[in-house]
Design an enzyme around this catalytic site. Structure first.
Site, PDB file in Angstrom:
ATOM      1  N   LYS A 124       0.859  -1.184   0.000  1.00 27.31           N
ATOM      2  CA  LYS A 124       0.000   0.000   0.000  1.00 27.31           C
ATOM      3  C   LYS A 124       0.888   1.224   0.000  1.00 27.31           C
ATOM      4  O   LYS A 124       2.035   1.165   0.461  1.00 27.31           O
ATOM      5  CB  LYS A 124      -0.867   0.020   1.270  1.00 27.31           C
ATOM      6  CG  LYS A 124      -2.071   0.925   1.165  1.00 27.31           C
ATOM      7  CD  LYS A 124      -3.236   0.217   0.495  1.00 27.31           C
ATOM      8  CE  LYS A 124      -4.407   1.110   0.247  1.00 27.31           C
ATOM      9  NZ  LYS A 124      -5.577   0.325  -0.208  1.00 27.31           N
ATOM     10  N   ASP A 164      -7.100   4.236  -4.497  1.00 25.49           N
ATOM     11  CA  ASP A 164      -7.767   4.077  -3.202  1.00 25.49           C
ATOM     12  C   ASP A 164      -8.398   5.453  -2.936  1.00 25.49           C
ATOM     13  O   ASP A 164      -8.643   6.204  -3.898  1.00 25.49           O
ATOM     14  CB  ASP A 164      -6.756   3.680  -2.106  1.00 25.49           C
ATOM     15  CG  ASP A 164      -7.428   3.222  -0.814  1.00 25.49           C
ATOM     16  OD1 ASP A 164      -7.891   2.072  -0.757  1.00 25.49           O
ATOM     17  OD2 ASP A 164      -7.530   4.014   0.129  1.00 25.49           O
TER      18      ASP A 164
HETATM   19  P1  NDP Z   1     -12.983   7.600  -2.765  1.00 26.17           P
HETATM   20  O1  NDP Z   1     -11.939   8.633  -2.625  1.00 26.17           O
HETATM   21  O2  NDP Z   1     -13.603   7.383  -4.090  1.00 26.17           O
HETATM   22  O3  NDP Z   1     -14.130   7.867  -1.695  1.00 26.17           O
HETATM   23  C1  NDP Z   1     -13.877   7.869  -0.314  1.00 26.17           C
HETATM   24  C2  NDP Z   1     -15.153   8.217   0.379  1.00 26.17           C
HETATM   25  O4  NDP Z   1     -15.039   8.209   1.799  1.00 26.17           O
HETATM   26  C3  NDP Z   1     -15.557   9.603   0.035  1.00 26.17           C
HETATM   27  O5  NDP Z   1     -16.930   9.692   0.035  1.00 26.17           O
HETATM   28  C4  NDP Z   1     -14.895  10.366   1.178  1.00 26.17           C
HETATM   29  O6  NDP Z   1     -15.336  11.647   1.332  1.00 26.17           O
HETATM   30  C5  NDP Z   1     -15.299   9.524   2.293  1.00 26.17           C
HETATM   31  N1  NDP Z   1     -14.548   9.783   3.476  1.00 26.17           N
HETATM   32  C6  NDP Z   1     -13.221   9.886   3.632  1.00 26.17           C
HETATM   33  N2  NDP Z   1     -12.930  10.160   4.908  1.00 26.17           N
HETATM   34  C7  NDP Z   1     -14.115  10.238   5.536  1.00 26.17           C
HETATM   35  C8  NDP Z   1     -14.490  10.480   6.868  1.00 26.17           C
HETATM   36  N3  NDP Z   1     -13.568  10.743   7.806  1.00 26.17           N
HETATM   37  N4  NDP Z   1     -15.808  10.459   7.188  1.00 26.17           N
HETATM   38  C9  NDP Z   1     -16.740  10.195   6.246  1.00 26.17           C
HETATM   39  N5  NDP Z   1     -16.439   9.965   4.960  1.00 26.17           N
HETATM   40  C10 NDP Z   1     -15.148   9.981   4.629  1.00 26.17           C
HETATM   41  O7  NDP Z   1     -12.385   6.256  -2.195  1.00 26.17           O
HETATM   42  P2  NDP Z   1     -12.884   4.770  -2.405  1.00 26.17           P
HETATM   43  O8  NDP Z   1     -14.349   4.720  -2.591  1.00 26.17           O
HETATM   44  O9  NDP Z   1     -12.002   4.166  -3.418  1.00 26.17           O
HETATM   45  O10 NDP Z   1     -12.513   4.141  -0.998  1.00 26.17           O
HETATM   46  C11 NDP Z   1     -13.456   4.003   0.073  1.00 26.17           C
HETATM   47  C12 NDP Z   1     -13.009   2.877   0.986  1.00 26.17           C
HETATM   48  O11 NDP Z   1     -12.960   1.656   0.253  1.00 26.17           O
HETATM   49  C13 NDP Z   1     -11.625   3.029   1.610  1.00 26.17           C
HETATM   50  O12 NDP Z   1     -11.604   2.432   2.882  1.00 26.17           O
HETATM   51  C14 NDP Z   1     -10.730   2.223   0.660  1.00 26.17           C
HETATM   52  O13 NDP Z   1      -9.551   1.802   1.298  1.00 26.17           O
HETATM   53  C15 NDP Z   1     -11.670   1.066   0.380  1.00 26.17           C
HETATM   54  N6  NDP Z   1     -11.387   0.278  -0.823  1.00 26.17           N
HETATM   55  C16 NDP Z   1     -11.262   0.846  -2.053  1.00 26.17           C
HETATM   56  C17 NDP Z   1     -11.048   0.055  -3.156  1.00 26.17           C
HETATM   57  C18 NDP Z   1     -10.993   0.609  -4.528  1.00 26.17           C
HETATM   58  O14 NDP Z   1     -10.848  -0.183  -5.464  1.00 26.17           O
HETATM   59  N7  NDP Z   1     -11.118   1.909  -4.739  1.00 26.17           N
HETATM   60  C19 NDP Z   1     -10.858  -1.394  -3.034  1.00 26.17           C
HETATM   61  C20 NDP Z   1     -11.072  -1.902  -1.710  1.00 26.17           C
HETATM   62  C21 NDP Z   1     -11.307  -1.079  -0.661  1.00 26.17           C
HETATM   63  P3  NDP Z   1     -14.273  12.821   1.039  1.00 26.17           P
HETATM   64  O15 NDP Z   1     -13.358  12.363  -0.040  1.00 26.17           O
HETATM   65  O16 NDP Z   1     -15.158  13.904   0.635  1.00 26.17           O
HETATM   66  O17 NDP Z   1     -13.511  13.011   2.308  1.00 26.17           O
HETATM   67  O1  2IT Z   2      -7.905  -1.611  -0.736  1.00 19.25           O
HETATM   68  C1  2IT Z   2      -7.850  -2.106  -1.880  1.00 19.25           C
HETATM   69  O2  2IT Z   2      -7.963  -3.324  -2.068  1.00 19.25           O
HETATM   70  C2  2IT Z   2      -7.684  -1.199  -3.016  1.00 19.25           C
HETATM   71  N1  2IT Z   2      -7.639   0.009  -2.834  1.00 19.25           N
HETATM   72  C3  2IT Z   2      -7.507  -1.757  -4.400  1.00 19.25           C
HETATM   73  C4  2IT Z   2      -6.089  -2.187  -4.613  1.00 19.25           C
HETATM   74  C5  2IT Z   2      -5.747  -2.606  -6.013  1.00 19.25           C
HETATM   75  O3  2IT Z   2      -4.562  -2.908  -6.217  1.00 19.25           O
HETATM   76  O4  2IT Z   2      -6.611  -2.637  -6.885  1.00 19.25           O
END
Ligand code: NDP
Ligand code: 2IT
Length: 445
Positions: A124, A164
């Site tokens: 990461k 992420d």
């Molecule tokens: P994005 O940046 O697309 O979205 C993140 C979301 O979480 C936004 O709505 C953001 O709001 C919100 N957020 C961040 N901090 C806070 C907080 N303190 N309180 C409330 N809302 C918050 O990220 P992703 O959707 O990609 O990621 C979301 C989660 O999923 C994370 O935990 C990430 O690690 C996990 N994840 C992502 C993957 C991927 O493929 N993208 C794969 C697996 C897991 P704002 O940006 O306005 O702060």
């Molecule tokens: O938390 C996760 O699994 C991700 N943000 C996706 C990682 C990836 O390599 O696609």
């Protein structure tokens, strides 16, 4: 294995790294039994070798903003464990990013990637850079400066970063451009690429789709489906968007989304138009969910509150770590929730998980239910290696099969004597055995 002793030692070495210590503690508790039954693990000091990253690169990222001012951010890549394949995991750009958060995410990624059945190790990275409110040229200059350091330690067979929080298609594009210029190679070094230059269909939707496929499997064990269910989703980013789409397609009603400013309530469930608006709102590059309530009739905004107070059947936390605490969990249970499937990484606190387990509801940890994102990144790597492009149907079918198999692995390793499935234990044990056995095969390195 003496979990308390290992945790005390780790805390002494890494004081204050609360998220990392939390993630390690959860895994150790789950695997204690299988570890003690297999003395070869102890003999090879598998735990001691697994809980420390292989290496960490830390660097400064100087860049110039639109006013001509020089900014300096911190950049990191944690290469945690490479036993089963090249390091693989996302990059997070968020002001809260620090080493503890990236080490927790890298550690979780080891087991998640093992569960996908694809050959990917755990890693990461990211930066405390805040993309919110920045112009496209500022984001480009930052991404280029970030890659100027990162490129030295990544490669399609070495370490393959992705997105992420705060890193989506746009940022991946800017970073890829710089990597290509430095390395003079067009390779699958990053995933989440645009379709025009090596990306995979379904990757943007994959984490959310996978989360809902996993929840669907959990519900099926109780003879239930998403049809007519009320579903609370948190966040409004990539994972929330994919989850909202799939829930709606399967006949469920998404009744909440949230941002750092509060949550919005959709009394009648989200429409397709509202799901599309999520993308528009993200593109404004602001930090707030409130505008949803101004844009659509019948949508209410609840400032400073979390969505877990709403009465729902299913909850999908998709925002960030530790966003659902013990009190939130008790409120969900009191309101009759039957299934909680984590889309984010570690969104539920240990107290929340305890409350879900006590109530014997269906609960899955992110390392199982959000593995569809990295799994589809793995499928993007396969397509890049083959120099092929698969159809959306083909990718989606593979993603679906992977999620069904992860569910089966959790049931296999997590079913208690009374038949209740502890998905946390199931995911940790299944992931651990694969990585630990691979480490044994490869000797002390
Ligand atoms: P994005 O940046 O697309 O979205 C993140 C979301 O979480 C936004 O709505 C953001 O709001 C919100 N957020 C961040 N901090 C806070 C907080 N303190 N309180 C409330 N809302 C918050 O990220 P992703 O959707 O990609 O990621 C979301 C989660 O999923 C994370 O935990 C990430 O690690 C996990 N994840 C992502 C993957 C991927 O493929 N993208 C794969 C697996 C897991 P704002 O940006 O306005 O702060
Ligand atoms: O938390 C996760 O699994 C991700 N943000 C996706 C990682 C990836 O390599 O696609």
């Amino acid at each position: 294995m003496d979990v308390n002793k290992i945790m005390n030692d780790l805390e002494r070495k890494h004081p204050g790294e609360v998220e990392y210590l939390q993630a390690v503690h959860e895994v150790l508790e789950s695997i204690e039994e299988v570890y003690n039954q297999n003395p070869q693990y102890e003999k090879a000091k598998i735990i001691e070798r697994l809980i420390e990253p292989d290496r960490i690169l830390t660097f400064k990222v100087p860049w110039v903003d639109d006013n001509g001012e020089v900014n300096v951010n911190l950049g990191y890549r944690v290469q945690f464990n490479g036993a089963i394949g090249p390091y693989k995991g996302g990059l997070r750009f968020h002001p809260s990013v620090n080493l503890s958060i990236l080490k927790f995410l890298g550690f979780e990624q080891i087991f998640k990637n093992a569960l996908t059945t694809l050959p990917m190790g755990g890693g990461k990275g990211g930066s405390d850079f805040n993309p919110k409110g920045k112009s496209d040229s500022e984001i480009m200059r930052f991404c280029q400066a970030f890659m100027l350091e990162l490129w030295k330690i990544i490669g399609p067979e070495t370490d393959v970063p992705a997105g992420d929080i705060g890193v989506g298609g746009k940022e991946i594009g800017f970073m890829y451009g710089m990597y290509k210029k430095l390395q003079r190679e067009h390779t699958g070094v990053l995933t989440g690429k645009s379709l025009n230059w090596g990306g995979s269909l379904v990757r943007p939707e994959a984490t959310g789709f996978g989360n809902v496929y996993f929840a669907k499997e959990m519900l099926a064990t109780k003879g239930e489906t998403f049809q007519g269910k009320k579903v609370a989703v948190s966040g409004f980013g990539n994972v929330a968007w994919g989850s909202a789409q799939k829930v709606t397609e399967l006949g469920g009603k998404v009744v909440t989304l949230s941002g750092p400013d509060g949550y919005v309530h959709f009394a009648n469930g989200m429409t397709e138009e509202m799901i599309d608006y999520m993308l528009e709102l993200r593109a404004t590059n602001n930090d707030i969910i409130a505008p949803f309530a101004e844009e659509f009739d019948g949508v209410t905004f609840h400032a400073g509150k979390r969505p877990w107070e709403v009465k729902v059947d299913v909850a999908l936390p998709c925002a960030t770590q530790n966003e659902l605490n013990g009190e939130d969990a008790k409120a969900l249970v009191a309101n009759g929730v039957i299934c909680v499937s984590e889309g984010a990484n570690m969104p539920s606190t240990p107290e929340a998980i305890e409350a879900f387990h006590k109530a014997k509801i269906l609960f899955s940890p992110g390392k199982a239910s959000n593995a569809g994102g990295v799994a589809t990144s793995g499928l993007e790597m396969s397509q890049n290696a083959l120099k092929m492009h698969w159809s959306a149907e083909e990718v989606d079918e593979r993603l679906h099969t992977i999620m069904v198999n992860i569910h089966a692995a959790c049931v296999k390793h997590g079913t208690r004597e009374d038949g209740y499935v502890d998905y946390v234990k199931g995911a940790n044990v299944a992931g651990f055995i694969k990585v630990a056995d691979s480490m044994l095969d490869q000797g002390i390195i």
